[in-house]
Design a protein around this motif. Structure first.
Motif, mmCIF file in Angstrom:
data_model
loop_
_atom_site.group_PDB
_atom_site.id
_atom_site.type_symbol
_atom_site.label_atom_id
_atom_site.label_comp_id
_atom_site.label_asym_id
_atom_site.label_seq_id
_atom_site.Cartn_x
_atom_site.Cartn_y
_atom_site.Cartn_z
ATOM 1 N N PHE A 49 43.516 -3.766 52.631
ATOM 2 C CA PHE A 49 44.727 -3.250 53.271
ATOM 3 C C PHE A 49 45.356 -2.155 52.406
ATOM 4 O O PHE A 49 45.708 -1.079 52.906
ATOM 5 N N GLU A 50 45.492 -2.434 51.126
ATOM 6 C CA GLU A 50 46.138 -1.485 50.226
ATOM 7 C C GLU A 50 45.348 -0.183 50.149
ATOM 8 O O GLU A 50 45.925 0.909 50.181
ATOM 9 N N GLN A 51 44.032 -0.302 50.054
ATOM 10 C CA GLN A 51 43.195 0.890 49.984
ATOM 11 C C GLN A 51 43.352 1.755 51.225
ATOM 12 O O GLN A 51 43.502 2.981 51.134
ATOM 13 N N ARG A 52 43.334 1.112 52.376
ATOM 14 C CA ARG A 52 43.436 1.872 53.626
ATOM 15 C C ARG A 52 44.831 2.500 53.788
ATOM 16 O O ARG A 52 44.957 3.637 54.230
ATOM 17 N N ILE A 53 45.880 1.747 53.444
ATOM 18 C CA ILE A 53 47.238 2.263 53.570
ATOM 19 C C ILE A 53 47.465 3.431 52.629
ATOM 20 O O ILE A 53 48.042 4.459 53.006
ATOM 21 N N ARG A 54 46.987 3.327 51.398
ATOM 22 C CA ARG A 54 47.146 4.419 50.434
ATOM 23 C C ARG A 54 46.328 5.644 50.841
ATOM 24 O O ARG A 54 46.650 6.768 50.430
#
Length: 275
Positions: free
Chosen positions: A148-153
């Motif tokens: 999730f964090e990778q995609r959001i960033r």
């Protein structure tokens, strides 16, 4: 666990209804899989140049989904504007039509249960359009949070259905705060927003109010056939609410509750007030 309620009575499909369903079904399949082929070809160029980012292919997804509603004969309307800030989107979940309705007006990537990846045809479309698949397994929670964090960033707007299940499209169930935890990790809360979105279905004249709702043990095939065969369709409205700054909330529970209230307030039916 799925939310459930009494299903609306089944309607008999006439000979003209079957013909209408066939024509619409062929047109919709040609649109979706023609778009899929184009998307995959373009992704062969896009991926080496941009990696995780997808500056081109989401436009194909939006166009395909937007063109689906004239084929179905449904009116499609949008109120408000999708945010451009880094963040995620949350919405109520009342039908498989949500996928088309929410994709048609914004560049998003759905978060879905892992089982969908194995569904015939639908799974292929979901994977190709960048859907994030998750398992309800605590052992994989940290890995999923990293994804999730990778995609959001990377600038992806991930779309969650926090109710955890679909309903009859007449109500909003309490939002589960579990997935909101990902927004409070590694400083994400200081830079991102959450945009609540309400999906509103208006049934065809003289049809059951839950006509477009898809929930519980209802099979996808018969529901799709019912929608395709309908002579005079209803409408779907997408309502974008003001984005919420994650930094303004002390916990995932507070954020989930505020997002739920925003989505619930946008649904005009009395059923949406039930808890």
């Amino acid at each position: 666990m799925s939310w459930d309620a009494q299903e609306p009575p089944q309607t008999r499909i006439s000979a003209l209804g079957w013909l209408r369903a066939l024509l619409r079904g062929v047109a919709l399949a040609a649109l979706c899989y023609g778009g899929l082929v184009l998307l995959l070809l373009l992704r062969l160029i896009e991926r080496p140049l941009h990696g995780l980012n997808r500056p081109w292919t989401p436009r194909i997804t939006r166009t395909v989904c937007r063109m689906s509603f004239p084929i179905l004969g449904m009116r499609y309307r949008v109120r408000g504007r999708p945010m451009h800030h880094i963040g995620a989107v949350v919405a109520n979940h009342g039908s498989w039509l949500d996928i088309f309705a929410l994709n048609a007006c914004q560049n998003i990537y759905f978060v879905s249960k892992a089982e969908v990846a194995r569904w015939p045809m639908i799974g292929w479309l979901a994977r190709a359009t960048g859907t994030v698949f998750i398992r309800r397994d605590r052992r994989e929670a940290k890995i999923q949070q990293q994804v999730f964090e990778q995609r959001i960033r990377a600038g992806h707007h991930l779309l969650f259905f926090p109710e955890g299940t679909s309903t009859d499209a007449r109500r909003v169930l309490p939002f589960k705060p579990t997935l909101f935890e990902a927004f409070f990790s590694h400083g994400l809360d200081r830079i991102m927003q959450i945009q609540p979105v309400t999906v509103i279905y208006h049934p065809p004249d003289e049809e059951d109010a839950r006509f477009y709702g898809w929930w519980g043990e209802m099979s996808f095939g018969p529901h799709l056939l019912k929608v395709l065969a309908q002579r005079r369709q209803g409408a779907v409205d997408i309502v974008f609410h003001d984005p919420l700054d994650v930094a303004d909330f002390a916990s995932r529970k507070e954020l989930a509750l505020r997002a739920e209230h925003a989505v619930r307030a946008g649904l005009p039916y009395e059923d949406s007030r039930e808890r």
